[in-house]
Design an enzyme around this catalytic site. Structure first.
Site, PDB file in Angstrom:
ATOM      1  N   HIS A   1      -7.276  -5.658  -1.477  1.00  0.00           N
ATOM      2  CA  HIS A   1      -6.060  -5.023  -0.975  1.00  0.00           C
ATOM      3  C   HIS A   1      -5.271  -5.974  -0.086  1.00  0.00           C
ATOM      4  CE1 HIS A   1      -3.838  -1.313  -0.826  1.00  0.00           C
ATOM      5  NE2 HIS A   1      -3.902  -1.203   0.487  1.00  0.00           N
TER       6      HIS A   1
ATOM      7  N   SER B   1       0.846  -1.192   0.000  1.00  0.00           N
ATOM      8  CA  SER B   1       0.000   0.000   0.000  1.00  0.00           C
ATOM      9  C   SER B   1       0.884   1.245   0.000  1.00  0.00           C
ATOM     10  CB  SER B   1      -0.964  -0.046   1.190  1.00  0.00           C
ATOM     11  OG  SER B   1      -2.000   0.881   1.028  1.00  0.00           O
TER      12      SER B   1
ATOM     13  N   ASP C   1      -8.743  -5.041  -6.030  1.00  0.00           N
ATOM     14  CA  ASP C   1      -8.343  -3.960  -5.139  1.00  0.00           C
ATOM     15  C   ASP C   1      -8.745  -2.649  -5.795  1.00  0.00           C
ATOM     16  OD1 ASP C   1      -7.204  -2.123  -3.470  1.00  0.00           O
ATOM     17  OD2 ASP C   1      -5.150  -2.833  -3.707  1.00  0.00           O
TER      18      ASP C   1
END
Length: 633
Positions: free
Chosen positions: A610, A492, A578
């Protein structure tokens, strides 16, 4: 002589068992503890244990009741008769629940019934997809009905295209009964379309059963209002963030005391995770990050008195208090983790200041393992600040040897790096494979004051990158670090960090791994679903040419501008559904690496968001992660 021989062999066997180390396969056999609450009589903790099965590619779960004062856990079939049903009103007349309701037209056949085989979706605003699902015009709504068979439910948000519980993660904690059973209070962001995507302004609404009227109990506050609960004396309490669009704002405890909204944590420089009232209504206990851990705190409730409001830290140590379960006499029941241990249930004696572990779901397994050692290290940053850096050393660590070393870059970007236990980014597992792990509490992390947390917004590629490099450079001074074998990994925002550091690391690192990372800040702004996030953290939109903060985010702090300096192998991982950091980010990065002739690999999970949640996919993730490190480090 025979007894001595048997004793020696027994001790040798125990020593051998203790030399086993954690593996990806073993990690995904561990039970995962979820507390459900205290029993009605207050004598037992009720909890669920979920255990993944890689062979079946799913998890199964069992329910248990565990005596607080000691004893063995007993398996139970369900929670009926064990837990108080919080969805039933105090007078027992009604039940509250939630269901998904179709409100908006989205599909082609919604508009053109005669074309029922068409496969098309039509949107007039944003919020057309969220986290990992597309908006199909369905919304979570809260219902209530009489507590009897055959009763018809009443939709208290009838006709409204808003969600309660909130998507994607909200559940029945988003709605509660008032103590007098006359009202239902619920969390909702009453915005739709594009306005929904750019705002964090959830409110707590009160629906009155008799009149059918709805009142906004938090009107005027522009940020998140969440986690409603009533004090034992009937005062509505909730968590509040002040600023709209800022999902990582300071989270405070608010009490509505006779129409006066009292902020109990206003003068405390921290942010609250979760809270629970003491049974006597005199204190609110809460969990918050502090100095690289999560601890239990308490704040007194003054009521009508002039007693000063004081926040006290209750627990200390290199562990995380994860969940507050409830109170039993002078004990508070919680779950606790550290980097070597998944969550278990503990009691903490508030007067004796002592801990007692109650559940032992994974204790026998951990007792067979040689575990990593976790050390605190405080590094001076380039701007003269003191930064906590966790250093995780391999099991059976030998300081005379040299070890390959990984810099771990945390996601968020405003999220704490504490003594939590991950089933993917597991520091204990990394260390067990022979790596030293360096995990800095860089700018943007809770637990070091709000100013430290906020410094990352608008400065993604600035001081935080110096923080990372200061951490790895400092630890690399140790003789046990093989400076020719340094790697850098993260997901991320941590993936963004990997992409950015790949262009500025000055040959420090020999390999990189980026999972669902932001590679192109401009296309990220154009495709992510929660627009408020990038509005805040990038400072605005890329077309705002006079906005210096935003323009820096899309130029200087954009990893794509540094690809010409890439020269290091990189593994790029991406989930297909995602929508937070969409697939194009990883595709662009992989294509750039390939076209530049850099050794690279693209690990694509079509059905993962994610995160990586399916057991067999998780095993592939782990195998490829360590396979790449063996190949390149």
């Amino acid at each position: 002589m025979k007894k001595i021989l048997l004793l020696t062999l027994s001790l040798m066997s125990l020593t051998t068992m203790a030399q086993n180390t954690l593996t990806p396969e073993l990690l995904w056999k561990l039970g995962r503890v979820t507390p459900l609450g205290l029993s009605k009589d207050g004598k037992n903790v009720i909890y669920k244990v979920s255990t993944p099965s890689v062979a079946e590619n799913k998890s199964s779960s069992k329910l248990y009741s565990l005596p607080i004062e000691g004893g063995n856990a007993i398996e139970i079939k369900d929670t009926k008769g064990h837990l108080t049903d919080k969805n039933t009103s105090a007078d027992g007349k009604y039940i509250v629940y939630h269901e998904e309701v179709k409100i908006d037209k989205v599909h082609g056949k919604d508009f053109y019934p005669e074309l029922e085989k068409s496969n098309v979706q039509i949107y007039n605003g944003l919020d057309y997809r969220h986290w990992d699902t597309w908006n199909e015009g369905k919304f979570n709504h809260v219902f209530y009905k009489e507590n009897k068979e055959g009763a018809t439910g009443i939709d208290i948000l009838k006709g409204e295209n808003f969600d309660s519980p909130q998507k994607p993660f909200g559940g029945d904690e988003d709605y509660i009964w008032s103590p007098d059973s006359k009202s239902i209070l619920y969390v909702c962001k009453k915005k739709a379309g594009t306005q929904y995507a750019i705002s964090t302004n959830t409110d707590i609404y009160e629906y009155q059963l008799e009149s059918g009227k709805t009142i906004n109990r938090t009107e005027g506050n522009l940020g998140y209002d969440t986690a409603p609960q009533f004090s034992p004396t009937g005062h509505l309490t909730w968590l509040q963030m002040k600023r709209d669009g800022y999902e990582a704002d300071k989270n405070d405890i608010i009490v509505d005391f006779k129409g006066i909204k009292m902020n109990l944590t206003a003068n405390w420089d921290g942010s609250v995770d979760q809270f629970m009232w003491s049974p006597d209504g005199k204190n609110v206990y809460f969990v918050a990050a502090v100095d690289g851990t999560k601890q239990l705190f308490a704040v007194n409730f003054p009521g009508m008195t002039r007693i000063a409001v004081t926040v006290r830290q209750i627990t200390k140590g290199d562990f995380d208090v994860s969940d507050i379960i409830g109170f039993s006499g002078d004990q508070v029941l919680v779950t606790r983790t550290d980097m070597n241990h998944a969550a278990e249930i503990f009691s903490y004696h508030l007067k004796k200041n002592t801990w007692k572990q109650l559940s032992n779901v994974n204790t026998a397994t951990y007792n067979t393992l040689a575990l990593s050692k976790t050390e605190r290290r405080y590094v001076t940053t380039t701007d003269g600040k003191k930064m906590l850096v966790w250093v995780i050393l391999p099991p059976n660590f030998d300081a005379s040897k040299k070890y390959p070393t990984l810099l771990y870059c945390q996601g968020g970007p405003q999220s704490p790096l504490t003594q939590s236990y991950s089933f993917r980014w597991n520091f204990s597992l990394m260390a067990a494979q022979g790596y030293v792990v360096v995990a800095p509490n860089r700018r943007g992390m809770y637990g070091h004051g709000q100013e430290w947390n906020e410094k990352i917004s608008g400065d993604w590629g600035g001081q935080v990158m110096d923080d990372y490099l200061a951490a790895i450079d400092d630890v690399s001074k140790e003789s046990y670090v093989d400076k020719s074998r340094l790697g850098c990994v993260g997901a991320s925002y941590g993936g963004y960090s990997v992409f950015y550091l790949a262009g500025i690391h000055n040959n420090r690192f020999k390999t990189f791994i980026a999972h669902d990372g932001v590679f192109n800040t401009q296309s990220m702004f154009g495709t992510t679903e929660e627009v408020f996030f990038n509005n805040w953290d990038f400072g605005g939109a890329y077309w705002e040419k006079d906005n210096k903060v935003a323009q820096k985010a899309y130029t200087t702090f954009n990893p794509i501008t540094l690809v010409d300096k890439w020269n290091t192998p990189i593994l790029i991982i991406q989930g297909g559904i995602d929508f937070r950091v969409p697939i194009g980010q990883s595709q662009e990065a992989f294509q750039a690496a390939q076209l530049r002739g850099i050794k690279s690999r693209f690990l694509y999970f079509p059905e993962e968001n994610h995160w990586v949640l399916q057991p067999q996919n998780a095993q592939v993730w782990q195998k490829e992660f360590y396979k790449w490190l063996k190949e390149t480090l």
